[in-house]
Scaffold this active site. Structure first.
Site, PDB file in Angstrom:
ATOM      1  N   CYS A 196       0.850  -1.191   0.000  1.00 24.33           N
ATOM      2  CA  CYS A 196       0.000   0.000   0.000  1.00 24.33           C
ATOM      3  C   CYS A 196       0.885   1.239   0.000  1.00 24.33           C
ATOM      4  O   CYS A 196       1.854   1.311   0.756  1.00 24.33           O
ATOM      5  CB  CYS A 196      -0.894  -0.010   1.243  1.00 24.33           C
ATOM      6  SG  CYS A 196      -2.012   1.404   1.334  1.00 24.33           S
ATOM      7  N   HIS A 227      -9.046  -3.875  -1.866  1.00 21.77           N
ATOM      8  CA  HIS A 227      -8.026  -3.097  -1.156  1.00 21.77           C
ATOM      9  C   HIS A 227      -8.292  -1.599  -1.334  1.00 21.77           C
ATOM     10  O   HIS A 227      -8.309  -0.845  -0.358  1.00 21.77           O
ATOM     11  CB  HIS A 227      -6.633  -3.465  -1.689  1.00 21.77           C
ATOM     12  CG  HIS A 227      -5.515  -2.641  -1.129  1.00 21.77           C
ATOM     13  ND1 HIS A 227      -4.479  -3.173  -0.397  1.00 21.77           N
ATOM     14  CD2 HIS A 227      -5.280  -1.296  -1.201  1.00 21.77           C
ATOM     15  CE1 HIS A 227      -3.665  -2.184  -0.023  1.00 21.77           C
ATOM     16  NE2 HIS A 227      -4.122  -1.044  -0.514  1.00 21.77           N
ATOM     17  N   GLU A 228      -8.506  -1.174  -2.577  1.00 21.31           N
ATOM     18  CA  GLU A 228      -8.703   0.261  -2.837  1.00 21.31           C
ATOM     19  C   GLU A 228      -9.974   0.778  -2.163  1.00 21.31           C
ATOM     20  O   GLU A 228      -9.979   1.850  -1.561  1.00 21.31           O
ATOM     21  CB  GLU A 228      -8.767   0.543  -4.338  1.00 21.31           C
ATOM     22  CG  GLU A 228      -7.439   0.359  -5.065  1.00 21.31           C
ATOM     23  CD  GLU A 228      -6.272   1.058  -4.393  1.00 21.31           C
ATOM     24  OE1 GLU A 228      -6.468   2.168  -3.849  1.00 21.31           O
ATOM     25  OE2 GLU A 228      -5.173   0.495  -4.370  1.00 21.31           O
ATOM     26  N   HIS A 260     -10.116   1.621   1.539  1.00 19.80           N
ATOM     27  CA  HIS A 260      -9.647   2.957   1.929  1.00 19.80           C
ATOM     28  C   HIS A 260     -10.820   3.919   2.116  1.00 19.80           C
ATOM     29  O   HIS A 260     -10.736   4.855   2.901  1.00 19.80           O
ATOM     30  CB  HIS A 260      -8.704   3.527   0.864  1.00 19.80           C
ATOM     31  CG  HIS A 260      -7.301   2.985   0.917  1.00 19.80           C
ATOM     32  ND1 HIS A 260      -6.482   3.171   2.008  1.00 19.80           N
ATOM     33  CD2 HIS A 260      -6.581   2.277   0.022  1.00 19.80           C
ATOM     34  CE1 HIS A 260      -5.307   2.600   1.774  1.00 19.80           C
ATOM     35  NE2 HIS A 260      -5.342   2.043   0.573  1.00 19.80           N
TER      36      HIS A 260
END
Ligand code: ZN
Length: 181
Positions: A104, A146-147, A150
């Protein structure tokens, strides 16, 4: 257009639930500036494949993903041209999970092993405000989760299955990288 600072783990913005981007503002100067900054900042990293607005300290549900042909660390990956995802939602099509070593830009120089569902559907608005749906499998499903984590204030380190599988990059290369990686 500008390359923005990527904030790092410990910055409180990375832990906030980001706000929906106002749909009436898609296409506005503010929106175009945000997308342009995300694109420039991602490109400047040289090796990043995704960036979420909170990572440049903009607490909105906007992320960009750009997976070039040259991505080799993850083996054979379907390239995906630069795309903007506004207010995305994820639906798990098949909960069967598989693990990848994730990195990341907000947790630099580290990798960690995370298992996630490998077949998802994503509903989002594109850069013109049109509703779109995309289905993703395998590594791409991991990248999108994952994105979009955020946008909920979640980092991959929260999802480590085993903290012993959390490593600095150089030790990862030395001790954890296998032929398939
Ligand atoms: Zn990240």
């Amino acid at each position: 257009m500008s390359v923005r600072e990527i904030i790092r783990m410990g910055h409180p913005t990375l832990r906030k639930v980001a706000a929906d981007y106002p749909t009436g503002q898609i296409g506005s100067d503010h929106f175009l500036q945000l997308v342009s900054d995300l694109k420039d900042t991602l490109a400047a990293t040289g090796n990043g494949i995704g960036l979420a607005a909170p990572q440049i300290n903009e607490s909105y549900r906007v992320a960009v993903i750009d997976i070039p042909n040259s991505t080799t660390r993850y083996g054979t990956v379907t390239p995906l041209p630069f795309t903007v995802y506004v207010n995305p939602t994820i639906r798990v099509v098949n909960p069967q999970a598989e693990g990848f070593w994730e990195g990341c830009l907000s947790v630099p120089d580290m990798k960690g092993y995370v298992e996630r569902p490998q077949h998802i559907q994503v509903d989002y608005l594109d850069a013109s405000g049109a509703a779109q749906t995309i289905e993703l499998e395998g590594f791409l499903a991991t990248v999108f989760q994952h994105e979009f984590d955020h946008l909920d204030g979640v980092l991959y380190v929260d999802r480590l299955k085993d903290t012993r599988l959390f490593s600095f990059d150089s030790e990862f290369s030395a001790y954890h990288m296998t032929a398939e990686d």
